[in-house]
Scaffold this active site. Structure first.
Site, PDB file in Angstrom:
ATOM      1  N   HIS A 132       0.835  -1.208   0.000  1.00 54.79           N
ATOM      2  CA  HIS A 132       0.000   0.000   0.000  1.00 54.79           C
ATOM      3  C   HIS A 132       0.869   1.258   0.000  1.00 54.79           C
ATOM      4  O   HIS A 132       0.586   2.224  -0.712  1.00 54.79           O
ATOM      5  CB  HIS A 132      -0.937   0.011   1.201  1.00 54.79           C
ATOM      6  CG  HIS A 132      -1.873  -1.144   1.245  1.00 54.79           C
ATOM      7  ND1 HIS A 132      -2.678  -1.406   2.333  1.00 54.79           N
ATOM      8  CD2 HIS A 132      -2.140  -2.129   0.348  1.00 54.79           C
ATOM      9  CE1 HIS A 132      -3.394  -2.493   2.100  1.00 54.79           C
ATOM     10  NE2 HIS A 132      -3.079  -2.951   0.903  1.00 54.79           N
ATOM     11  N   HIS A 167      -9.150  -2.253  -5.132  1.00 52.47           N
ATOM     12  CA  HIS A 167      -8.040  -2.506  -4.208  1.00 52.47           C
ATOM     13  C   HIS A 167      -7.022  -3.460  -4.826  1.00 52.47           C
ATOM     14  O   HIS A 167      -5.816  -3.347  -4.558  1.00 52.47           O
ATOM     15  CB  HIS A 167      -8.533  -3.073  -2.876  1.00 52.47           C
ATOM     16  CG  HIS A 167      -7.416  -3.208  -1.886  1.00 52.47           C
ATOM     17  ND1 HIS A 167      -6.923  -2.138  -1.176  1.00 52.47           N
ATOM     18  CD2 HIS A 167      -6.653  -4.280  -1.539  1.00 52.47           C
ATOM     19  CE1 HIS A 167      -5.912  -2.545  -0.420  1.00 52.47           C
ATOM     20  NE2 HIS A 167      -5.729  -3.838  -0.622  1.00 52.47           N
ATOM     21  N   ASP A 173      -3.032  -2.788  -5.025  1.00 53.27           N
ATOM     22  CA  ASP A 173      -1.986  -3.749  -4.665  1.00 53.27           C
ATOM     23  C   ASP A 173      -1.004  -3.974  -5.813  1.00 53.27           C
ATOM     24  O   ASP A 173       0.217  -4.011  -5.610  1.00 53.27           O
ATOM     25  CB  ASP A 173      -2.610  -5.096  -4.285  1.00 53.27           C
ATOM     26  CG  ASP A 173      -3.100  -5.146  -2.852  1.00 53.27           C
ATOM     27  OD1 ASP A 173      -2.730  -4.261  -2.055  1.00 53.27           O
ATOM     28  OD2 ASP A 173      -3.856  -6.085  -2.526  1.00 53.27           O
ATOM     29  N   HIS A 223      -0.568 -11.170  -4.958  1.00 52.07           N
ATOM     30  CA  HIS A 223       0.810 -10.723  -4.781  1.00 52.07           C
ATOM     31  C   HIS A 223       1.776 -11.726  -5.409  1.00 52.07           C
ATOM     32  O   HIS A 223       2.764 -11.338  -6.037  1.00 52.07           O
ATOM     33  CB  HIS A 223       1.137 -10.550  -3.295  1.00 52.07           C
ATOM     34  CG  HIS A 223       0.374  -9.451  -2.637  1.00 52.07           C
ATOM     35  ND1 HIS A 223       0.454  -8.140  -3.060  1.00 52.07           N
ATOM     36  CD2 HIS A 223      -0.487  -9.452  -1.587  1.00 52.07           C
ATOM     37  CE1 HIS A 223      -0.319  -7.390  -2.289  1.00 52.07           C
ATOM     38  NE2 HIS A 223      -0.906  -8.165  -1.407  1.00 52.07           N
TER      39      HIS A 223
END
Length: 298
Positions: A75, A232, A236, A259
């Site tokens: 973030h 969001h 990321d 991720h």
């Protein structure tokens, strides 16, 4: 267009999402060509932001070196990338970046306080020449050639508050602050007990995440955006792309990304040298266009 750093040192104190412990974050200017450098003040260890220093992507992006690690950096990095910052010292006294409110808007406000200044060295970018894709079953992430930075993301969850969501976002600092920065991380009640048994999500709460039970959202204030969940995911991914060290010119396509997939794509891209070129943003016409992208709208 020139490289950028911040105008003055700024700091903030918060808690980590997964460990739930207080952390004191300090951002400081660095000279040109220094890159983004994390520093564990409590251990005296510097960790340059490079793909080779990524040590875990299970629940967050974690970097480490010489026995020191720093987690949940995505973030913060997302905001740093969005502001076009090339050189910055990121100093912490614990192993996790502060979660703030679960989005990156708090970090944007911190960078606004610091101010952004141009340096003397030319800014560079990585421009995609041919597609690169990484898959995990039906999930995939891909970069494609494009004259602009564009994010085309889709997710799908078997939950009435999410279902299928898609969002297409043409990157600029101003658009990022308006469309992406306030999107919060999210999690499910049924996962919390398991995560906490693993020493994770110890700092999570309704104050820093969207929390869902079987039927809906527990946060009384509701959502900040209609597609907050997929937005969001874009937040990321922008943070994970900061590991490249320079901005990306191309289209980033993702279905059910993570991720792990973001990091694998970064590694695969850098391995396939014919798929990209490093360009200097010294050309006057191109620099003017890039400057528009990084205008904050303040």
């Amino acid at each position: 267009m020139k490289q950028k750093t911040i105008g003055k040192a700024v700091e903030i104190v918060g808690i980590g999402l997964h460990k739930g412990v207080p952390v004191h974050l300090v951002l400081e200017p660095l000279p040109e060509n220094s890159g983004l450098v994390f520093f564990r003040r409590d251990l005296g260890v510097s960790i340059p932001l490079e793909p080779k220093n990524v040590i875990d992507t299970t629940m967050a992006t974690v970097i480490g070196k010489e026995g020191a690690k720093i987690s949940t950096i995505e973030h913060l990095l997302s905001a740093i990338y969005a502001y076009g910052i090339d050189n910055l010292k990121i100093s912490l006294d614990n192993e996790e970046a502060p979660i703030m409110d679960g989005s990156s808007i708090g970090f944007c406000m911190l960078l606004d306080e610091a101010g952004i200044v141009s340096q003397n060295a030319p800014k560079r970018a990585i421009k995609i020449k041919s597609p690169i894709e990484v898959k995990d079953g039906e999930k995939f992430v891909r970069v494609e050639p494009s004259e602009v930075s564009l994010f085309d993301f889709s997710i799908e969850f078997d939950h009435p508050a999410i279902r299928e969501q898609s969002y297409r976002f043409t990157f600029s600092t101003k658009a990022y602050k308006e469309e992406i920065a306030r999107a919060r991380t999210f999690g499910f009640v049924h996962e919390v007990q398991y995560l906490r048994s693993k020493g994770l999500a110890l700092g999570g709460s309704l104050a820093n995440a969207i929390v869902l039970d079987e039927t809906g959202i527990l946060n009384k204030e509701g959502l900040r955006y209609k597609e907050e969940f997929v937005r969001h995911k874009i937040l990321d991914a922008i943070g994970d792309m900061a590991l490249l060290g320079i901005p990306l010119i191309g289209t980033y396509v993702s279905y059910a990304g993570s991720h792990k997939l973001n990091h694998l794509l970064t590694k695969e891209l850098l391995k396939e040298e014919e798929s990209y070129e490093i360009v200097s943003l010294e050309d006057e016409a191109e620099a003017i266009e890039i400057e528009k992208v990084y205008a904050t709208g303040e």
